[in-house]
Design an enzyme around this catalytic site. Structure first.
Site, PDB file in Angstrom:
ATOM      1  N   GLU A  40      75.259  72.596  38.489  1.00  0.00           N
ATOM      2  CA  GLU A  40      75.448  73.083  37.122  1.00  0.00           C
ATOM      3  C   GLU A  40      75.074  71.976  36.145  1.00  0.00           C
ATOM      4  O   GLU A  40      75.484  70.831  36.313  1.00  0.00           O
ATOM      5  CB  GLU A  40      76.911  73.463  36.824  1.00  0.00           C
ATOM      6  N   GLU A  78      78.681  84.485  28.169  1.00  0.00           N
ATOM      7  CA  GLU A  78      79.727  85.294  28.813  1.00  0.00           C
ATOM      8  C   GLU A  78      80.918  85.416  27.863  1.00  0.00           C
ATOM      9  O   GLU A  78      81.668  84.461  27.654  1.00  0.00           O
ATOM     10  CB  GLU A  78      80.138  84.649  30.132  1.00  0.00           C
ATOM     11  N   LYS A  87      84.894  84.485  28.818  1.00  0.00           N
ATOM     12  CA  LYS A  87      85.318  83.192  29.352  1.00  0.00           C
ATOM     13  C   LYS A  87      86.393  82.600  28.443  1.00  0.00           C
ATOM     14  O   LYS A  87      86.252  82.603  27.214  1.00  0.00           O
ATOM     15  CB  LYS A  87      84.134  82.234  29.466  1.00  0.00           C
ATOM     16  N   GLU A 118      82.388  77.495  25.688  1.00  0.00           N
ATOM     17  CA  GLU A 118      82.425  78.084  27.022  1.00  0.00           C
ATOM     18  C   GLU A 118      81.735  79.444  27.071  1.00  0.00           C
ATOM     19  O   GLU A 118      81.246  79.860  28.123  1.00  0.00           O
ATOM     20  CB  GLU A 118      83.871  78.223  27.496  1.00  0.00           C
TER      21      GLU A 118
END
Length: 382
Positions: free
Chosen positions: A268, A322, A325, A331
């Site tokens: 990541e 997203e 999250k 985030e």
């Protein structure tokens, strides 16, 4: 009737051509992508498969073993790392339960879907849960042994991913060392990686270092832009970006535990395009620079200063923003794409990796145009 049929099909053909022309292919990208799904507005896996094909991304990391995703990518050229969640670690010490999991989540999709690795847990040492830490290696060993027993170990490897804070020291890279309190877990884990020839995965985010100390950390240094960089006085190696320095710090830490035969890969890394007031640097411009410059270096098959002959292996975080999250705004804003398939920002890379351009206005105009043609076709056929 034939002419009417053609008229009705025409707008859809035009729309299809428009959409495919709107996303310029990323040729030979060389990077993988993290496909997170903590959201309630994402496109179906089959549409995601088409999106990834259009931008030539052929390596994907999942955080689970979602059957809908694995089925959607059947007979594609995409290689998958699938996740076995932290909550399964205790069960995976049991050979019967490990076999049941693999027979349910892996075997049914092989070989049509190219599953190349099982990620047993994620960032366990960040949890400070001693039971999880103790379960990690036995779980990985049991999963590997099960793959051996089922004759799958040659095509599916076993690994896990770590947060960069497993390092007690990371600067300069030659001083890289694992936290002393984790040595009891990491030493046998490294021995196992060496035994089965599995890569050591790190989730590394130079953005965090910049966010926590934006007055001291050079933005150019973390964004791969031209800068003075730093020279490690012990090795005399020069670093022009933080990510490569972080990777070499991990290599140093691994070497200190007696191993030079384990490859470090980045499972990541990424940069948020939006953040809260206390998250400096989280902008679309910086996210585009970080990921765009990183991908350009991947095109060049660069290695780090300490490992120049080993091209850096990267999975970018993440495919989509997203919206569910938890945590700070950043985030929810690491995606390269919005859920509707439009890019969050353009990534301009010279050579074979042109800008990603997907115009929302053009899409809207085309949709209106298509509707008009449908109406005209209806009136003609009526």
């Amino acid at each position: 009737m034939a002419s009417c049929s053609l008229l009705f099909r025409l707008p859809f053909l035009l729309l299809t051509l428009s959409l495919s022309d709107s996303i310029i292919q990323i040729l030979g990208l060389g990077v993988g992508i993290n496909y997170g799904q903590i959201a309630n507005n994402l496109p179906s896996p089959s549409r995601v498969a088409s999106l990834l094909e259009s931008v030539n991304i052929s390596r994907v990391k999942l955080y689970d073993a979602d059957p809908n995703v694995l089925l959607a990518f059947s007979n594609s050229n995409v290689e998958f790392i699938i996740g076995l969640g932290n909550e399964y670690l205790g069960d995976m010490r049991d050979p019967i339960k490990a076999q049941n999991w693999i027979q349910q989540h892996v075997q049914p999709y092989l070989p049509q879907t190219r599953i190349t690795s099982i990620l047993v847990a994620n960032e366990i040492f960040k949890s400070n849960d001693s039971q999880l830490m103790a379960n990690l290696l036995p779980a990985m060993q049991t999963v590997h042994n099960t793959l051996v027993n089922l004759g799958l170990d040659k095509q599916v490897t076993v690994t896990t991913a770590h947060s960069l804070d497993i390092l007690g020291d990371s600067y300069p890279p030659s001083a890289g060392a694992f936290r002393q309190d984790l040595a009891i877990y990491i030493q046998p884990l490294l021995d196992f990686h060496s035994q089965i020839d599995a890569p050591f995965l790190i989730n590394a985010y130079p953005y965090f270092a910049y966010k926590d100390n934006s007055t001291q950390v050079s933005l150019d240094y973390v964004l791969f832009r031209p800068n003075q960089g730093m020279t490690d006085q012990v090795t005399n190696l020069h670093y022009d970006n933080m990510l490569y320095a972080q990777i070499d710090a991990v290599y140093t830490a691994i070497k200190a535990m007696g191993h030079t035969d384990i490859e470090v890969r980045i499972s990541e890394t990424g940069w948020p395009s939006k953040g809260d007031e206390n998250e400096p640097g989280a902008t679309p411009e910086n996210a585009g620079l970080y990921n765009g410059n990183l991908m350009q270096r991947m095109q060049q098959k660069q290695g780090t200063p300490a490992k120049p002959s080993v091209p850096v292996d990267i999975h970018v975080f993440a495919l989509f923003n997203e919206n569910l999250k938890p945590g700070p705004t950043s985030e929810r804003n690491y995606g390269l794409f919005y859920p509707d398939g439009t890019p969050v920002y353009n990534i301009g890379i010279q050579g074979s990796l042109p800008d990603i351009v997907f115009s929302a206005a053009k899409k809207t105009d085309m949709s209106v145009f298509s509707c008009l043609i449908i109406v005209i076709a209806y009136l003609i056929c009526a």
